[in-house]
Design a protein around this motif. Structure first.
Motif, PDB file in Angstrom:
ATOM      1  N   LEU A   5       2.960 -23.819 -28.615  1.00  0.00           N
ATOM      2  CA  LEU A   5       3.997 -23.276 -27.741  1.00  0.00           C
ATOM      3  C   LEU A   5       3.441 -22.913 -26.367  1.00  0.00           C
ATOM      4  N   ALA A   6       2.185 -22.519 -26.328  1.00  0.00           N
ATOM      5  CA  ALA A   6       1.531 -22.282 -25.032  1.00  0.00           C
ATOM      6  C   ALA A   6       1.456 -23.608 -24.272  1.00  0.00           C
ATOM      7  N   GLY A   7       1.175 -24.682 -25.001  1.00  0.00           N
ATOM      8  CA  GLY A   7       1.130 -26.020 -24.402  1.00  0.00           C
ATOM      9  C   GLY A   7       2.475 -26.478 -23.884  1.00  0.00           C
ATOM     10  N   LEU A   8       3.557 -25.948 -24.471  1.00  0.00           N
ATOM     11  CA  LEU A   8       4.909 -26.272 -24.008  1.00  0.00           C
ATOM     12  C   LEU A   8       5.311 -25.441 -22.793  1.00  0.00           C
ATOM     13  N   GLY A   9       4.556 -24.374 -22.539  1.00  0.00           N
ATOM     14  CA  GLY A   9       4.856 -23.521 -21.396  1.00  0.00           C
ATOM     15  C   GLY A   9       5.756 -22.338 -21.714  1.00  0.00           C
ATOM     16  N   LEU A  10       5.853 -21.966 -22.991  1.00  0.00           N
ATOM     17  CA  LEU A  10       6.637 -20.779 -23.348  1.00  0.00           C
ATOM     18  C   LEU A  10       5.951 -19.536 -22.792  1.00  0.00           C
ATOM     19  N   ASN A  11       6.758 -18.533 -22.427  1.00  0.00           N
ATOM     20  CA  ASN A  11       6.150 -17.299 -21.923  1.00  0.00           C
ATOM     21  C   ASN A  11       5.517 -16.521 -23.082  1.00  0.00           C
ATOM     22  N   ASP A  12       4.623 -15.608 -22.722  1.00  0.00           N
ATOM     23  CA  ASP A  12       3.857 -14.867 -23.734  1.00  0.00           C
ATOM     24  C   ASP A  12       4.751 -14.065 -24.666  1.00  0.00           C
ATOM     25  N   GLU A  13       5.804 -13.485 -24.145  1.00  0.00           N
ATOM     26  CA  GLU A  13       6.704 -12.662 -24.966  1.00  0.00           C
ATOM     27  C   GLU A  13       7.362 -13.498 -26.068  1.00  0.00           C
ATOM     28  N   ASP A  14       7.835 -14.690 -25.708  1.00  0.00           N
ATOM     29  CA  ASP A  14       8.456 -15.573 -26.694  1.00  0.00           C
ATOM     30  C   ASP A  14       7.429 -16.082 -27.711  1.00  0.00           C
ATOM     31  N   ILE A  15       6.241 -16.399 -27.229  1.00  0.00           N
ATOM     32  CA  ILE A  15       5.181 -16.860 -28.138  1.00  0.00           C
ATOM     33  C   ILE A  15       4.853 -15.759 -29.142  1.00  0.00           C
ATOM     34  N   GLN A  16       4.740 -14.527 -28.671  1.00  0.00           N
ATOM     35  CA  GLN A  16       4.440 -13.397 -29.560  1.00  0.00           C
ATOM     36  C   GLN A  16       5.566 -13.179 -30.566  1.00  0.00           C
ATOM     37  N   SER A  17       6.797 -13.380 -30.126  1.00  0.00           N
ATOM     38  CA  SER A  17       7.957 -13.226 -31.007  1.00  0.00           C
ATOM     39  C   SER A  17       7.910 -14.253 -32.136  1.00  0.00           C
ATOM     40  N   VAL A  18       7.656 -15.511 -31.797  1.00  0.00           N
ATOM     41  CA  VAL A  18       7.552 -16.580 -32.802  1.00  0.00           C
ATOM     42  C   VAL A  18       6.373 -16.295 -33.735  1.00  0.00           C
ATOM     43  N   TYR A  19       5.259 -15.888 -33.167  1.00  0.00           N
ATOM     44  CA  TYR A  19       4.058 -15.556 -33.944  1.00  0.00           C
ATOM     45  C   TYR A  19       4.391 -14.479 -34.988  1.00  0.00           C
ATOM     46  N   ALA A  20       5.060 -13.423 -34.540  1.00  0.00           N
ATOM     47  CA  ALA A  20       5.422 -12.313 -35.436  1.00  0.00           C
ATOM     48  C   ALA A  20       6.418 -12.764 -36.505  1.00  0.00           C
ATOM     49  N   GLN A  21       7.368 -13.609 -36.125  1.00  0.00           N
ATOM     50  CA  GLN A  21       8.346 -14.103 -37.099  1.00  0.00           C
ATOM     51  C   GLN A  21       7.669 -14.927 -38.188  1.00  0.00           C
ATOM     52  N   ILE A  22       6.743 -15.774 -37.792  1.00  0.00           N
ATOM     53  CA  ILE A  22       6.035 -16.603 -38.779  1.00  0.00           C
ATOM     54  C   ILE A  22       5.208 -15.721 -39.713  1.00  0.00           C
ATOM     55  N   LEU A  23       4.513 -14.727 -39.167  1.00  0.00           N
ATOM     56  CA  LEU A  23       3.735 -13.815 -40.012  1.00  0.00           C
ATOM     57  C   LEU A  23       4.641 -13.056 -40.979  1.00  0.00           C
ATOM     58  N   ALA A  24       5.862 -12.758 -40.557  1.00  0.00           N
ATOM     59  CA  ALA A  24       6.813 -12.020 -41.398  1.00  0.00           C
ATOM     60  C   ALA A  24       7.199 -12.808 -42.648  1.00  0.00           C
ATOM     61  N   THR A  25       7.052 -14.145 -42.603  1.00  0.00           N
ATOM     62  CA  THR A  25       7.402 -14.956 -43.785  1.00  0.00           C
ATOM     63  C   THR A  25       6.372 -14.794 -44.902  1.00  0.00           C
ATOM     64  N   LYS A  26       5.281 -14.089 -44.634  1.00  0.00           N
ATOM     65  CA  LYS A  26       4.275 -13.847 -45.682  1.00  0.00           C
ATOM     66  C   LYS A  26       4.765 -12.773 -46.655  1.00  0.00           C
ATOM     67  N   SER A  27       5.238 -11.658 -46.127  1.00  0.00           N
ATOM     68  CA  SER A  27       5.629 -10.535 -46.994  1.00  0.00           C
ATOM     69  C   SER A  27       7.139 -10.458 -47.213  1.00  0.00           C
ATOM     70  N   HIS A  28       7.901 -11.072 -46.329  1.00  0.00           N
ATOM     71  CA  HIS A  28       9.366 -11.039 -46.416  1.00  0.00           C
ATOM     72  C   HIS A  28       9.917  -9.612 -46.476  1.00  0.00           C
ATOM     73  N   LYS A  29       9.298  -8.718 -45.704  1.00  0.00           N
ATOM     74  CA  LYS A  29       9.793  -7.340 -45.626  1.00  0.00           C
ATOM     75  C   LYS A  29      10.846  -7.239 -44.529  1.00  0.00           C
ATOM     76  N   LYS A  30      11.802  -6.342 -44.739  1.00  0.00           N
ATOM     77  CA  LYS A  30      12.863  -6.137 -43.750  1.00  0.00           C
ATOM     78  C   LYS A  30      12.229  -5.752 -42.418  1.00  0.00           C
ATOM     79  N   SER A  31      12.737  -6.336 -41.352  1.00  0.00           N
ATOM     80  CA  SER A  31      12.194  -6.129 -40.012  1.00  0.00           C
ATOM     81  C   SER A  31      13.165  -5.306 -39.159  1.00  0.00           C
ATOM     82  N   ASP A  32      12.644  -4.702 -38.121  1.00  0.00           N
ATOM     83  CA  ASP A  32      13.498  -4.027 -37.139  1.00  0.00           C
ATOM     84  C   ASP A  32      14.187  -5.055 -36.251  1.00  0.00           C
ATOM     85  N   ASP A  33      13.665  -6.277 -36.280  1.00  0.00           N
ATOM     86  CA  ASP A  33      14.210  -7.363 -35.468  1.00  0.00           C
ATOM     87  C   ASP A  33      15.181  -8.196 -36.307  1.00  0.00           C
ATOM     88  N   GLU A  34      16.442  -8.220 -35.905  1.00  0.00           N
ATOM     89  CA  GLU A  34      17.465  -8.885 -36.705  1.00  0.00           C
ATOM     90  C   GLU A  34      17.266 -10.403 -36.763  1.00  0.00           C
TER      91      GLU A  34
END
Length: 194
Positions: free
Chosen positions: A84-113
């Motif tokens: 995604l960095a190679g695509l030119g996404l901004n850091d905030e969006d990259i971090q959001s995707v990163y966090a979402q993917i990590l969330a699929t490990k535990s599948h715990k309820k998130s503050d982010d809908e």
């Protein structure tokens, strides 16, 4: 939204995703899984704050998948970050995707809908009709075929027990209404028959 005009880069990224999800060791975590997730999130598109990010998370959440590894989500998140960095996404969006993917490990309820919608789409297979669920369990068993039954069955039972102990498998009202009851039935039935 387009992030790059480099058609070759886009084609190469897609071919890479397609190749990884089409590997012969993938019986469930494959392109059909991605297609199902996109169908699910498309149904709740009006509830999603950042559809681009959730789409990137779907594409990359299982891009690295080895049934013997406990680090698939971390590796997939790192892989996504790089691409995604190679695509030119901004850091905030990259971090959001990163966090979402990590969330699929535990599948715990998130503050982010958006994350909750992604997690529910990922688990939506659990609430499908009996035939579809049975096919899913067969595909999962094939992915873990390296393990003999005496190792696989107790591990699988532990996963199923985890889901059954949750107050709710699904985190969002939409997915709870659509799949919760059938998911519990499916899981209980698989647990009994293991």
């Amino acid at each position: 939204m387009n992030y790059t005009d480099n058609k070759n880069l886009i084609d190469n990224f897609w071919k890479e995703i397609e190749k990884k999800y089409s590997s012969k060791s993938r019986h469930y975590h494959n392109l059909q899984h991605l297609e199902n997730m996109f169908e699910e999130i498309d149904a709740v598109k009006n509830q999603i704050e950042n559809f681009n990010n959730i789409s990137f998370s779907v594409f990359y959440h299982d891009v690295i998948y080895d049934s013997t590894s406990k680090l698939n989500e971390e590796k997939s998140a790192e892989f996504a970050k790089e691409r995604l960095a190679g695509l030119g996404l901004n850091d905030e969006d990259i971090q959001s995707v990163y966090a979402q993917i990590l969330a699929t490990k535990s599948h715990k309820k998130s503050d982010d809908e958006d994350t909750n919608l992604l997690l529910d789409a990922d688990l939506s297979i659990l609430g499908k009709d009996n035939g579809t669920y049975l096919e899913y369990t067969t595909q999962i068993r094939k992915e873990y075929s390296i393990y003999p039954d005496f190792l696989y069955k107790p591990g699988r039972k532990k996963v199923l027990e985890h889901f059954l102990q949750l107050e709710s498998i699904f985190k969002t009202n939409y997915f709870k209404r659509k799949y919760e009851v059938q998911a519990k039935r499916n899981i209980e039935s698989e647990w009994i028959n293991l």
